[in-house]
Design an enzyme around this catalytic site. Structure first.
Site, PDB file in Angstrom:
ATOM      1  N   ARG A 246      24.315  12.395 -71.913  1.00 11.27           N
ATOM      2  CA  ARG A 246      24.089  13.841 -72.125  1.00 11.27           C
ATOM      3  C   ARG A 246      24.975  14.700 -71.244  1.00 11.27           C
ATOM      4  O   ARG A 246      25.680  14.202 -70.382  1.00 11.27           O
ATOM      5  CB  ARG A 246      22.630  14.159 -71.808  1.00 11.27           C
ATOM      6  CG  ARG A 246      21.695  13.468 -72.752  1.00 11.27           C
ATOM      7  CD  ARG A 246      20.234  13.739 -72.385  1.00 11.27           C
ATOM      8  NE  ARG A 246      19.391  12.924 -73.234  1.00 11.27           N
ATOM      9  CZ  ARG A 246      19.245  11.619 -73.083  1.00 11.27           C
ATOM     10  NH1 ARG A 246      19.846  10.988 -72.104  1.00 11.27           N
ATOM     11  NH2 ARG A 246      18.496  10.929 -73.905  1.00 11.27           N
TER      12      ARG A 246
ATOM     13  N   CYS B 202      25.796 -18.711 -88.584  1.00 11.58           N
ATOM     14  CA  CYS B 202      25.222 -18.313 -89.881  1.00 11.58           C
ATOM     15  C   CYS B 202      26.007 -17.206 -90.585  1.00 11.58           C
ATOM     16  O   CYS B 202      25.655 -16.824 -91.696  1.00 11.58           O
ATOM     17  CB  CYS B 202      23.762 -17.886 -89.692  1.00 11.58           C
ATOM     18  SG  CYS B 202      23.578 -16.250 -88.995  1.00 11.58           S
TER      19      CYS B 202
ATOM     20  N   HIS C 260      17.024  -1.774 -70.936  1.00 11.55           N
ATOM     21  CA  HIS C 260      17.584  -1.496 -72.269  1.00 11.55           C
ATOM     22  C   HIS C 260      18.544  -2.573 -72.751  1.00 11.55           C
ATOM     23  O   HIS C 260      19.289  -2.358 -73.706  1.00 11.55           O
ATOM     24  CB  HIS C 260      18.295  -0.133 -72.265  1.00 11.55           C
ATOM     25  CG  HIS C 260      17.352   1.024 -72.118  1.00 11.55           C
ATOM     26  ND1 HIS C 260      17.730   2.240 -71.613  1.00 11.55           N
ATOM     27  CD2 HIS C 260      16.033   1.140 -72.424  1.00 11.55           C
ATOM     28  CE1 HIS C 260      16.676   3.059 -71.609  1.00 11.55           C
ATOM     29  NE2 HIS C 260      15.636   2.407 -72.089  1.00 11.55           N
TER      30      HIS C 260
ATOM     31  N   CYS D 259      28.493 -14.178 -86.489  1.00 14.89           N
ATOM     32  CA  CYS D 259      27.900 -15.390 -85.900  1.00 14.89           C
ATOM     33  C   CYS D 259      28.606 -16.624 -86.446  1.00 14.89           C
ATOM     34  O   CYS D 259      28.735 -16.754 -87.675  1.00 14.89           O
ATOM     35  CB  CYS D 259      26.417 -15.403 -86.265  1.00 14.89           C
ATOM     36  SG  CYS D 259      25.521 -16.839 -85.697  1.00 14.89           S
TER      37      CYS D 259
HETATM   38  P1  NAD Z   1      21.210  10.686 -68.682  1.00 15.37           P
HETATM   39  O1  NAD Z   1      22.553  10.557 -69.300  1.00 15.37           O
HETATM   40  O2  NAD Z   1      20.134  11.270 -69.465  1.00 15.37           O
HETATM   41  O3  NAD Z   1      21.287  11.507 -67.315  1.00 15.37           O
HETATM   42  C1  NAD Z   1      22.131  11.189 -66.279  1.00 15.37           C
HETATM   43  C2  NAD Z   1      21.547  11.718 -64.955  1.00 15.37           C
HETATM   44  O4  NAD Z   1      22.480  11.388 -63.934  1.00 15.37           O
HETATM   45  C3  NAD Z   1      21.344  13.240 -64.897  1.00 15.37           C
HETATM   46  O5  NAD Z   1      20.068  13.517 -64.353  1.00 15.37           O
HETATM   47  C4  NAD Z   1      22.454  13.721 -63.943  1.00 15.37           C
HETATM   48  O6  NAD Z   1      22.084  14.869 -63.189  1.00 15.37           O
HETATM   49  C5  NAD Z   1      22.623  12.504 -63.064  1.00 15.37           C
HETATM   50  N1  NAD Z   1      23.929  12.395 -62.431  1.00 15.37           N
HETATM   51  C6  NAD Z   1      25.128  12.840 -62.872  1.00 15.37           C
HETATM   52  N2  NAD Z   1      26.098  12.539 -61.993  1.00 15.37           N
HETATM   53  C7  NAD Z   1      25.499  11.865 -60.972  1.00 15.37           C
HETATM   54  C8  NAD Z   1      25.973  11.284 -59.766  1.00 15.37           C
HETATM   55  N3  NAD Z   1      27.267  11.326 -59.426  1.00 15.37           N
HETATM   56  N4  NAD Z   1      25.096  10.681 -58.956  1.00 15.37           N
HETATM   57  C9  NAD Z   1      23.773  10.626 -59.288  1.00 15.37           C
HETATM   58  N5  NAD Z   1      23.267  11.157 -60.420  1.00 15.37           N
HETATM   59  C10 NAD Z   1      24.122  11.781 -61.247  1.00 15.37           C
HETATM   60  O7  NAD Z   1      20.862   9.275 -68.149  1.00 15.37           O
HETATM   61  P2  NAD Z   1      19.571   8.443 -68.296  1.00 15.37           P
HETATM   62  O8  NAD Z   1      18.356   9.252 -67.949  1.00 15.37           O
HETATM   63  O9  NAD Z   1      19.819   7.228 -67.559  1.00 15.37           O
HETATM   64  O10 NAD Z   1      19.425   8.132 -69.881  1.00 15.37           O
HETATM   65  C11 NAD Z   1      20.449   7.827 -70.756  1.00 15.37           C
HETATM   66  C12 NAD Z   1      20.322   6.447 -71.382  1.00 15.37           C
HETATM   67  O11 NAD Z   1      21.619   6.125 -71.813  1.00 15.37           O
HETATM   68  C13 NAD Z   1      19.951   5.381 -70.424  1.00 15.37           C
HETATM   69  O12 NAD Z   1      18.736   4.910 -70.801  1.00 15.37           O
HETATM   70  C14 NAD Z   1      21.013   4.278 -70.566  1.00 15.37           C
HETATM   71  O13 NAD Z   1      20.516   3.184 -71.292  1.00 15.37           O
HETATM   72  C15 NAD Z   1      22.071   4.842 -71.419  1.00 15.37           C
HETATM   73  N6  NAD Z   1      23.389   4.963 -70.778  1.00 15.37           N
HETATM   74  C16 NAD Z   1      23.842   3.970 -69.971  1.00 15.37           C
HETATM   75  C17 NAD Z   1      25.073   4.075 -69.358  1.00 15.37           C
HETATM   76  C18 NAD Z   1      25.535   2.963 -68.466  1.00 15.37           C
HETATM   77  O14 NAD Z   1      25.183   1.800 -68.696  1.00 15.37           O
HETATM   78  N7  NAD Z   1      26.298   3.279 -67.405  1.00 15.37           N
HETATM   79  C19 NAD Z   1      25.859   5.212 -69.580  1.00 15.37           C
HETATM   80  C20 NAD Z   1      25.371   6.197 -70.443  1.00 15.37           C
HETATM   81  C21 NAD Z   1      24.125   6.063 -71.027  1.00 15.37           C
END
Ligand code: NAD
Length: 252
Positions: free
Chosen positions: A40, A155, A123, A152
């Site tokens: 986001r 299969c 996840h 795969c």
């Molecule tokens: P989110 O994308 O909703 O929010 C990210 C959060 O990180 C925000 O609250 C933001 O303020 C904070 N943030 C931004 N920069 C930061 C920094 N430098 N240090 C600390 N915090 C910081 O993330 P979410 O709540 O984890 O949910 C998104 C879902 O998307 C997750 O469940 C995940 O599975 C997936 N996702 C994973 C990855 C990854 O594996 N790196 C990347 C993107 C999304």
């Protein structure tokens, strides 16, 4: 501002050093400074890509289209990322006995690459793929992404990354283990999660109900900050963990 960060990091280090069962809960924010954007926000992945590629129905109907984007984001791009000081400090905390487990929403394997051992991937992971037909799993390194979608060898079914898509449930074992760790936790250390993704976001609330002390690291306030956080370290993961590391390891 920096002083407040220091003061709160020092308090948090003291709580962590006295804890019996501290558990970390991490979201996309912890990997931002490794070069992986969150979903986001202005710089988020969904400002550049259409989230429908991770919808199960769309993927099932258009696996080739979905895979082209999935490969670009999760393999060409994520694959180059390295753990940052936040992942590394969590791994050091586990080795030193200050942390018992990491529950992560991330699928990037950076906690394991940093050396964390007990990592619960709520996840799933991008390191594996799963056959949509026979459920056989393959390490990502053992399959080719030259021709998409990958299939795969047993299969012929389409392989899907082994992380959850929109419309899928949480992997059973990860869910059970997360609940167990949440119930055991006396300190919950949240980093980089908006708290908007359910059911993951319910874990910190459950920990709080169970009596855990909540430490939160995030540059922005979140639903956790408003509802349950006891110490809010308002900063980026790198600067916050660097201070925590100083207090826990150098000055403690
Ligand atoms: P989110 O994308 O909703 O929010 C990210 C959060 O990180 C925000 O609250 C933001 O303020 C904070 N943030 C931004 N920069 C930061 C920094 N430098 N240090 C600390 N915090 C910081 O993330 P979410 O709540 O984890 O949910 C998104 C879902 O998307 C997750 O469940 C995940 O599975 C997936 N996702 C994973 C990855 C990854 O594996 N790196 C990347 C993107 C999304």
């Amino acid at each position: 501002m920096l002083d407040l960060l220091r003061v709160n990091a020092e308090k948090a280090a003291s709580v962590l050093s006295e804890s019996e069962h501290a558990v970390a809960f991490t979201g996309a924010g912890i990997s931002v400074e490794s070069g992986i954007p969150p979903f986001r926000g202005e710089e988020g992945l969904w400002s550049r890509y259409d989230p429908k590629i991770l919808e199960l129905n769309y993927f099932s109907a258009h696996p080739e289209d979905s895979w082209k984007v999935i490969k670009e984001i999760f393999y060409d791009f994520f694959g180059k990322a390295k753990p940052n000081i936040a992942h590394i400090t969590l791994a050091e905390m586990e080795k030193s006995g200050f942390l018992k487990a990491v529950i992560t929403q991330n699928i990037d394997s950076l906690h394991q690459k940093a050396g964390s051992r007990k990592v619960i991937e709520f996840h799933g992971t991008s390191e594996k793929t799963v056959c949509m037909r026979c459920k056989r799993k393959y390490d990502i390194g053992s399959i080719s992404l030259d021709n998409l979608p990958p299939v795969c060898i047993a299969c012929g079914g389409v392989l899907k990354p082994d992380f959850i898509f929109f419309g899928e449930g949480i992997p059973h074992d990860a869910f059970e283990e997360s609940i167990k760790e949440t119930e055991l936790a006396d300190v919950f250390l949240l980093t980089g999660s908006t708290g908007l993704v359910q059911p993951a976001a319910s874990l910190p609330f459950k920990a709080k109900q169970n009596g855990a002390f909540i430490i939160e690291i995030n540059p922005e306030r979140t639903v956790f900050t408003e509802g349950i956080t006891d110490i809010f370290i308002q900063g980026k993961a790198s600067e916050s963990f660097s201070l925590l590391s100083d207090f826990l390891f150098d000055e403690g």
